[in-house]
Design a protein around this motif. Structure first.
Motif, PDB file in Angstrom:
ATOM      1  N   ARG A 112       0.828  -1.200   0.000  1.00 49.66           N
ATOM      2  CA  ARG A 112       0.000   0.000   0.000  1.00 49.66           C
ATOM      3  C   ARG A 112       0.867   1.257   0.000  1.00 49.66           C
ATOM      4  NH1 ARG A 112      -5.096   0.847   0.177  1.00 49.66           N
ATOM      5  NH2 ARG A 112      -5.994   2.791   0.921  1.00 49.66           N
ATOM      6  N   PHE A 113       0.735   2.049  -1.065  1.00 52.21           N
ATOM      7  CA  PHE A 113       1.447   3.322  -1.156  1.00 52.21           C
ATOM      8  C   PHE A 113       0.615   4.403  -0.471  1.00 52.21           C
ATOM      9  CE2 PHE A 113       2.840   1.169  -5.164  1.00 52.21           C
ATOM     10  CZ  PHE A 113       4.179   1.034  -4.833  1.00 52.21           C
ATOM     11  N   ASP A 114       0.707   4.479   0.830  1.00 54.34           N
ATOM     12  CA  ASP A 114      -0.125   5.419   1.578  1.00 54.34           C
ATOM     13  C   ASP A 114       0.691   6.656   1.929  1.00 54.34           C
ATOM     14  OD1 ASP A 114      -1.900   6.754   3.153  1.00 54.34           O
ATOM     15  OD2 ASP A 114      -2.568   4.978   4.252  1.00 54.34           O
ATOM     16  N   LEU A 115       0.602   7.667   1.063  1.00 54.03           N
ATOM     17  CA  LEU A 115       1.364   8.888   1.274  1.00 54.03           C
ATOM     18  C   LEU A 115       0.835   9.705   2.441  1.00 54.03           C
ATOM     19  CD1 LEU A 115       1.842   9.903  -2.456  1.00 54.03           C
ATOM     20  CD2 LEU A 115       3.634   9.162  -0.875  1.00 54.03           C
ATOM     21  N   SER A 143      -2.718  14.296  -8.306  1.00 50.93           N
ATOM     22  CA  SER A 143      -1.595  15.133  -7.873  1.00 50.93           C
ATOM     23  C   SER A 143      -0.538  14.307  -7.140  1.00 50.93           C
ATOM     24  CB  SER A 143      -2.090  16.260  -6.966  1.00 50.93           C
ATOM     25  OG  SER A 143      -2.598  15.750  -5.743  1.00 50.93           O
ATOM     26  N   GLN A 144      -0.921  13.161  -6.579  1.00 53.67           N
ATOM     27  CA  GLN A 144       0.027  12.289  -5.883  1.00 53.67           C
ATOM     28  C   GLN A 144       1.092  11.731  -6.826  1.00 53.67           C
ATOM     29  OE1 GLN A 144      -2.276   9.667  -2.773  1.00 53.67           O
ATOM     30  NE2 GLN A 144      -3.632  10.042  -4.513  1.00 53.67           N
ATOM     31  N   PHE A 145       0.746  11.627  -8.104  1.00 57.65           N
ATOM     32  CA  PHE A 145       1.644  10.971  -9.042  1.00 57.65           C
ATOM     33  C   PHE A 145       2.913  11.783  -9.310  1.00 57.65           C
ATOM     34  CE2 PHE A 145      -2.419   8.882 -10.577  1.00 57.65           C
ATOM     35  CZ  PHE A 145      -2.154   7.709  -9.905  1.00 57.65           C
ATOM     36  N   GLU A 146       2.875  13.069  -9.009  1.00 59.14           N
ATOM     37  CA  GLU A 146       4.086  13.878  -9.180  1.00 59.14           C
ATOM     38  C   GLU A 146       5.179  13.407  -8.225  1.00 59.14           C
ATOM     39  OE1 GLU A 146       5.559  18.559  -9.126  1.00 59.14           O
ATOM     40  OE2 GLU A 146       3.435  18.057  -8.884  1.00 59.14           O
ATOM     41  N   ILE A 147       4.778  13.020  -7.013  1.00 54.36           N
ATOM     42  CA  ILE A 147       5.749  12.510  -6.038  1.00 54.36           C
ATOM     43  C   ILE A 147       6.351  11.197  -6.534  1.00 54.36           C
ATOM     44  CG2 ILE A 147       6.035  11.671  -3.670  1.00 54.36           C
ATOM     45  CD1 ILE A 147       3.749  13.561  -2.876  1.00 54.36           C
ATOM     46  N   PHE A 148       5.508  10.353  -7.113  1.00 56.27           N
ATOM     47  CA  PHE A 148       6.037   9.100  -7.655  1.00 56.27           C
ATOM     48  C   PHE A 148       6.998   9.368  -8.796  1.00 56.27           C
ATOM     49  CE2 PHE A 148       2.467   7.453  -5.317  1.00 56.27           C
ATOM     50  CZ  PHE A 148       2.896   6.200  -4.912  1.00 56.27           C
ATOM     51  N   GLN A 149       6.635  10.262  -9.682  1.00 65.77           N
ATOM     52  CA  GLN A 149       7.472  10.537 -10.843  1.00 65.77           C
ATOM     53  C   GLN A 149       8.829  11.107 -10.444  1.00 65.77           C
ATOM     54  OE1 GLN A 149       5.949  13.521 -13.593  1.00 65.77           O
ATOM     55  NE2 GLN A 149       6.776  12.357 -15.321  1.00 65.77           N
ATOM     56  N   LYS A 150       8.839  11.978  -9.463  1.00 67.21           N
ATOM     57  CA  LYS A 150      10.074  12.668  -9.101  1.00 67.21           C
ATOM     58  C   LYS A 150      10.931  11.899  -8.096  1.00 67.21           C
ATOM     59  CE  LYS A 150       8.502  17.401  -9.997  1.00 67.21           C
ATOM     60  NZ  LYS A 150       8.268  18.751  -9.415  1.00 67.21           N
ATOM     61  N   GLU A 151      10.279  11.143  -7.182  1.00 61.89           N
ATOM     62  CA  GLU A 151      11.032  10.543  -6.087  1.00 61.89           C
ATOM     63  C   GLU A 151      10.961   9.016  -6.035  1.00 61.89           C
ATOM     64  OE1 GLU A 151      10.698  12.542  -2.223  1.00 61.89           O
ATOM     65  OE2 GLU A 151       9.378  14.015  -3.176  1.00 61.89           O
ATOM     66  N   ILE A 152       9.755   8.466  -5.996  1.00 66.98           N
ATOM     67  CA  ILE A 152       9.609   7.054  -5.663  1.00 66.98           C
ATOM     68  C   ILE A 152       9.954   6.143  -6.845  1.00 66.98           C
ATOM     69  CG2 ILE A 152       8.013   5.290  -4.859  1.00 66.98           C
ATOM     70  CD1 ILE A 152       6.483   7.517  -3.370  1.00 66.98           C
ATOM     71  N   SER A 210       6.158   8.763   4.470  1.00 65.14           N
ATOM     72  CA  SER A 210       6.866   9.690   3.592  1.00 65.14           C
ATOM     73  C   SER A 210       7.428   8.924   2.397  1.00 65.14           C
ATOM     74  CB  SER A 210       8.018  10.344   4.360  1.00 65.14           C
ATOM     75  OG  SER A 210       9.014   9.374   4.656  1.00 65.14           O
ATOM     76  N   PRO A 211       7.754   9.625   1.310  1.00 64.63           N
ATOM     77  CA  PRO A 211       8.404   8.945   0.184  1.00 64.63           C
ATOM     78  C   PRO A 211       9.656   8.177   0.618  1.00 64.63           C
ATOM     79  CG  PRO A 211       7.694  11.122  -0.484  1.00 64.63           C
ATOM     80  CD  PRO A 211       7.454  11.035   0.993  1.00 64.63           C
ATOM     81  N   LYS A 212      10.414   8.741   1.550  1.00 61.22           N
ATOM     82  CA  LYS A 212      11.624   8.074   2.034  1.00 61.22           C
ATOM     83  C   LYS A 212      11.286   6.734   2.700  1.00 61.22           C
ATOM     84  CE  LYS A 212      15.685   8.850   5.001  1.00 61.22           C
ATOM     85  NZ  LYS A 212      15.472   7.728   5.945  1.00 61.22           N
ATOM     86  N   GLU A 213      10.220   6.719   3.509  1.00 60.44           N
ATOM     87  CA  GLU A 213       9.823   5.479   4.180  1.00 60.44           C
ATOM     88  C   GLU A 213       9.333   4.439   3.176  1.00 60.44           C
ATOM     89  OE1 GLU A 213       8.233   6.777   8.558  1.00 60.44           O
ATOM     90  OE2 GLU A 213       7.083   7.509   6.827  1.00 60.44           O
ATOM     91  N   ILE A 214       8.600   4.885   2.181  1.00 63.17           N
ATOM     92  CA  ILE A 214       8.126   3.967   1.145  1.00 63.17           C
ATOM     93  C   ILE A 214       9.304   3.375   0.380  1.00 63.17           C
ATOM     94  CG2 ILE A 214       6.879   3.844  -1.051  1.00 63.17           C
ATOM     95  CD1 ILE A 214       4.880   5.860   0.132  1.00 63.17           C
ATOM     96  N   ILE A 215      10.261   4.199   0.040  1.00 61.43           N
ATOM     97  CA  ILE A 215      11.448   3.725  -0.682  1.00 61.43           C
ATOM     98  C   ILE A 215      12.228   2.719   0.165  1.00 61.43           C
ATOM     99  CG2 ILE A 215      13.690   4.447  -1.599  1.00 61.43           C
ATOM    100  CD1 ILE A 215      12.227   7.140  -2.359  1.00 61.43           C
ATOM    101  N   GLU A 216      12.319   2.973   1.461  1.00 65.37           N
ATOM    102  CA  GLU A 216      12.994   2.022   2.351  1.00 65.37           C
ATOM    103  C   GLU A 216      12.254   0.687   2.379  1.00 65.37           C
ATOM    104  OE1 GLU A 216      13.129   4.145   6.004  1.00 65.37           O
ATOM    105  OE2 GLU A 216      14.932   5.294   5.480  1.00 65.37           O
ATOM    106  N   ASP A 217      10.916   0.735   2.440  1.00 69.80           N
ATOM    107  CA  ASP A 217      10.130  -0.501   2.393  1.00 69.80           C
ATOM    108  C   ASP A 217      10.377  -1.258   1.090  1.00 69.80           C
ATOM    109  OD1 ASP A 217       9.008  -0.034   4.865  1.00 69.80           O
ATOM    110  OD2 ASP A 217       7.096   0.708   4.081  1.00 69.80           O
TER     111      ASP A 217
END
Length: 288
Positions: A235-238, A272-281, A242-249
């Motif tokens: 589950r990608f629960d932003l 709008s959430q997809f911008e975070i995925f595109q740039k970071e995750i 945080s993006p950092k925690e998701i990446i660690e998982d």
């Protein structure tokens, strides 16, 4: 690691009149930013973990056909089709149709089915657990045969098909990947070892044990464990991480051997959430 968007909740603020338009926008945006696949559940009622049965639920293969028209590169699948919901000959045709019309982007997600409430409610077949697994194995044989263009009659315990004609054949080579969902150690993971190109598991504390069981089944049947693509529902629960925690998982899951993480979003309709995925995750996941 590749990421997939799993859409399991269609109870969105603007309701049914705008559901198609919003879903098209969600799928197109996810495809554009780089999600490798988009999946939906194969349920006819909403399931308890997501909400009451009265909440909106779309029929899976109609929805996937719609998604095919609004995406360009993302693979399309159910997580996962209950084997008793459609006879395997018709299921093979549905997947083949999706594969041809999407340009070779279909994945066949399948499992033994579990939701007795919705099955009884709409009159769908729901036999014993033993029979459902027998039907699953027969369906896997039929699917593989039809995807290969082998028209030989099939005589099984539960399914009898006179001519397995499947025209046109799928575009995917050698066939649309077959993903089996579930972590049952005696039956499901054995079927993965025998027939599947991919498996899907839940990220529970027992997940390493499940992978070890799968490897033992592969050894038993003479299958190369490494050729099976391992996918995990995450589950990608932003709102909670945080993006950092998701990446660690994702890093921990990748270290276990998972190739793909399918993720749901709390508010899937909010593109709008997809911008975070595109740039970071997504870039971080690609590097794992």
């Amino acid at each position: 690691m590749k990421l997939g968007l799993h859409i399991a909740n269609f109870t969105w603020p603007e309701g049914a009149p705008r559901l198609g338009a919003v879903l098209a926008d969600v799928a197109a945006t996810a495809d554009e930013v780089g999600f490798e696949r988009i999946s939906v559940m194969d349920h006819v009622w909403q399931i308890g973990v997501m909400g009451p049965p009265e909440h909106e639920m779309l029929e899976a293969y109609t929805a996937l056909g719609f998604l095919a028209a609004h995406t360009k590169t993302a693979k399309l699948l159910t997580l996962v089709t209950g084997v008793t919901y459609r006879d395997p000959g018709l299921l093979a045709k549905a997947i083949t149709t999706l594969d041809v019309l999407s340009g070779g982007r279909a994945i066949m997600g399948i499992g033994a089915a579990w939701n007795e409430e919705e099955s009884r409610g709409l009159g769908l077949l729901f036999p014993s657990t033993k029979e459902r697994f027998e039907r699953l194995e027969e369906a896997l044989l039929i699917l593989r045969q039809m995807f290969a263009g082998d028209e030989t009659a099939f005589e099984g315990k539960h399914y009898r098909l006179g001519r397995l004609l499947n025209s046109p054949l799928p575009l995917s080579r050698p066939h649309p990947p077959i993903l089996i969902g579930g972590g049952g150690e005696k039956k499901t993971l054995l079927l993965v070892a025998k027939y599947a190109d991919e498996c899907n598991l839940f990220p529970t504390p027992e997940v390493q044990h499940k992978l070890d069981v799968l490897k033992r089944h592969c050894d038993t049947v003479g299958r190369n464990y490494d050729e099976i693509r391992k996918t995990v529902l995450y589950r990608f629960d932003l709102a909670e991480k945080s993006p950092k925690e998701i990446i660690e998982d994702l890093g921990r899951l990748s270290a276990l051997g998972f190739d793909v993480a399918h993720g749901g979003l709390t508010k899937a309709y909010d593109t709008s959430q997809f911008e975070i995925f595109q740039k970071e995750i997504l870039p971080a996941a690609e590097a794992l």
